[in-house]
Design a protein around this motif. Sequence first.
Motif, PDB file in Angstrom:
ATOM      1  N   SER A  59       0.828  -1.211   0.000  1.00  0.00           N
ATOM      2  CA  SER A  59       0.000   0.000   0.000  1.00  0.00           C
ATOM      3  C   SER A  59       0.861   1.259   0.000  1.00  0.00           C
ATOM      4  O   SER A  59       0.335   2.355  -0.195  1.00  0.00           O
ATOM      5  N   GLY A  60       2.142   1.129   0.296  1.00  0.00           N
ATOM      6  CA  GLY A  60       2.945   2.331   0.531  1.00  0.00           C
ATOM      7  C   GLY A  60       4.326   2.279  -0.109  1.00  0.00           C
ATOM      8  O   GLY A  60       4.472   1.962  -1.292  1.00  0.00           O
ATOM      9  N   ASP A  61       5.333   2.539   0.727  1.00  0.00           N
ATOM     10  CA  ASP A  61       6.713   2.710   0.243  1.00  0.00           C
ATOM     11  C   ASP A  61       7.293   1.482  -0.445  1.00  0.00           C
ATOM     12  O   ASP A  61       8.117   1.590  -1.340  1.00  0.00           O
ATOM     13  N   GLY A  62       6.930   0.319   0.064  1.00  0.00           N
ATOM     14  CA  GLY A  62       7.414  -0.906  -0.567  1.00  0.00           C
ATOM     15  C   GLY A  62       8.870  -1.220  -0.275  1.00  0.00           C
ATOM     16  O   GLY A  62       9.545  -1.862  -1.089  1.00  0.00           O
ATOM     17  N   THR A  63       9.362  -0.826   0.908  1.00  0.00           N
ATOM     18  CA  THR A  63      10.757  -1.188   1.208  1.00  0.00           C
ATOM     19  C   THR A  63      10.882  -2.690   1.459  1.00  0.00           C
ATOM     20  O   THR A  63      11.915  -3.281   1.145  1.00  0.00           O
ATOM     21  N   ASN A  64       9.839  -3.310   2.000  1.00  0.00           N
ATOM     22  CA  ASN A  64       9.880  -4.773   2.134  1.00  0.00           C
ATOM     23  C   ASN A  64       9.816  -5.436   0.757  1.00  0.00           C
ATOM     24  O   ASN A  64      10.507  -6.435   0.508  1.00  0.00           O
ATOM     25  N   LEU A  65       8.997  -4.891  -0.136  1.00  0.00           N
ATOM     26  CA  LEU A  65       8.986  -5.378  -1.515  1.00  0.00           C
ATOM     27  C   LEU A  65      10.401  -5.319  -2.086  1.00  0.00           C
ATOM     28  O   LEU A  65      10.869  -6.276  -2.716  1.00  0.00           O
TER      29      LEU A  65
ATOM     30  N   ILE B 236       4.022  -9.313   7.647  1.00  0.00           N
ATOM     31  CA  ILE B 236       4.982  -8.878   8.670  1.00  0.00           C
ATOM     32  C   ILE B 236       4.344  -7.729   9.431  1.00  0.00           C
ATOM     33  O   ILE B 236       3.724  -6.843   8.832  1.00  0.00           O
ATOM     34  N   HIS B 237       4.482  -7.799  10.742  1.00  0.00           N
ATOM     35  CA  HIS B 237       3.856  -6.785  11.598  1.00  0.00           C
ATOM     36  C   HIS B 237       4.955  -6.140  12.443  1.00  0.00           C
ATOM     37  O   HIS B 237       5.784  -6.841  13.029  1.00  0.00           O
ATOM     38  N   PRO B 238       4.933  -4.792  12.527  1.00  0.00           N
ATOM     39  CA  PRO B 238       6.031  -4.106  13.218  1.00  0.00           C
ATOM     40  C   PRO B 238       5.873  -4.043  14.737  1.00  0.00           C
ATOM     41  O   PRO B 238       5.823  -2.954  15.317  1.00  0.00           O
ATOM     42  N   SER B 239       5.778  -5.205  15.354  1.00  0.00           N
ATOM     43  CA  SER B 239       5.805  -5.273  16.824  1.00  0.00           C
ATOM     44  C   SER B 239       6.198  -6.695  17.205  1.00  0.00           C
ATOM     45  O   SER B 239       6.238  -7.588  16.364  1.00  0.00           O
TER      46      SER B 239
ATOM     47  N   VAL C 129      13.213  -0.607  13.063  1.00  0.00           N
ATOM     48  CA  VAL C 129      12.474  -1.874  12.913  1.00  0.00           C
ATOM     49  C   VAL C 129      12.455  -2.308  11.442  1.00  0.00           C
ATOM     50  O   VAL C 129      12.617  -3.489  11.133  1.00  0.00           O
ATOM     51  N   LEU C 130      12.299  -1.326  10.540  1.00  0.00           N
ATOM     52  CA  LEU C 130      12.249  -1.677   9.107  1.00  0.00           C
ATOM     53  C   LEU C 130      13.519  -2.399   8.656  1.00  0.00           C
ATOM     54  O   LEU C 130      13.447  -3.355   7.883  1.00  0.00           O
ATOM     55  N   VAL C 131      14.664  -1.923   9.144  1.00  0.00           N
ATOM     56  CA  VAL C 131      15.930  -2.581   8.774  1.00  0.00           C
ATOM     57  C   VAL C 131      15.869  -4.057   9.161  1.00  0.00           C
ATOM     58  O   VAL C 131      16.267  -4.945   8.392  1.00  0.00           O
ATOM     59  N   LYS C 132      15.307  -4.314  10.323  1.00  0.00           N
ATOM     60  CA  LYS C 132      15.181  -5.714  10.799  1.00  0.00           C
ATOM     61  C   LYS C 132      14.165  -6.471   9.953  1.00  0.00           C
ATOM     62  O   LYS C 132      14.363  -7.642   9.608  1.00  0.00           O
ATOM     63  N   GLU C 133      13.071  -5.796   9.586  1.00  0.00           N
ATOM     64  CA  GLU C 133      12.052  -6.451   8.746  1.00  0.00           C
ATOM     65  C   GLU C 133      12.662  -6.975   7.453  1.00  0.00           C
ATOM     66  O   GLU C 133      12.344  -8.071   6.987  1.00  0.00           O
ATOM     67  N   HIS C 134      13.542  -6.154   6.862  1.00  0.00           N
ATOM     68  CA  HIS C 134      14.111  -6.520   5.561  1.00  0.00           C
ATOM     69  C   HIS C 134      15.017  -7.751   5.667  1.00  0.00           C
ATOM     70  O   HIS C 134      15.269  -8.418   4.669  1.00  0.00           O
TER      71      HIS C 134
END
Length: 221
Positions: free
Chosen positions: A14-20, A113-116, A175-180
């Motif tokens: 829906s947004g930035d797509g950094t995980n994409l 993926i959920h940020p918590s 957290v995003l860095v960890k998500e990736h």
Amino acid sequence: MKPKVTPRLAVLISGDGTNLQAFIDACARGELAAQIGVVISNNPQAAGLQRAKDAGLTVRTVDHRDFATREKFDEALVNELCAFSIDLVILAGFMRILTPVLVRAFVGRLVNIHPSLLPLYPGMHTHQRALDAGDAETGATVHFVTQELDGGPAVLQGRVPILPNDTAQSLAARVLVKEHVLYPIAVRWYLQGRLHLTDKGATLDGSAIPAGGVQYTTGLS
Ligand code: GRF
């Protein structure tokens, strides 16, 4: 013998797509034995759509505002996913609540993926809630999607510290860095046939994954 078909992933954004982007990069590096068959956004303005186009991927916009009900929207998504013969659906910052129409069609083949540190803070504003609670750490959790919002069996969880001057923004970035890191690992497990959703919850290599998920440590792959 049947020719081996490369598994096809759909990434919903829906947004930035950094995980994409993390998935695009992991595929490009040969770390995932799969191809991204389609990227779907409910938001025509999602910046992630450009990332997908830059990578030469097929994109579709299915705008939720064009549908009278959540079910009709999900039906349209299922039709797209089936049209692209998708094996695994990856929700990556996809900001829609799903109905059984989609969840049932892809049960066991649908991850988020959920940020918590689930089960803490399902829903929105997770970083602010962790700050308000005075938590010492937070993180992200990859989980199978079931009908319960952010409540499906956890697969993999990674932690980051909360530092004294953190804001919701600085925490989100950490957290995003960890998500990736986490998300492609969990998807690799799935593609390797190691990760399953069973009646009793998520399993890895046949063993039950503990509540909260496998805890990420450096070097895990
Ligand atoms: C991520 O923090 C994800 O956990 C949450 O939304 C954010 C999406 O970021 N659900 P991006 O679009 O992948 O950059």
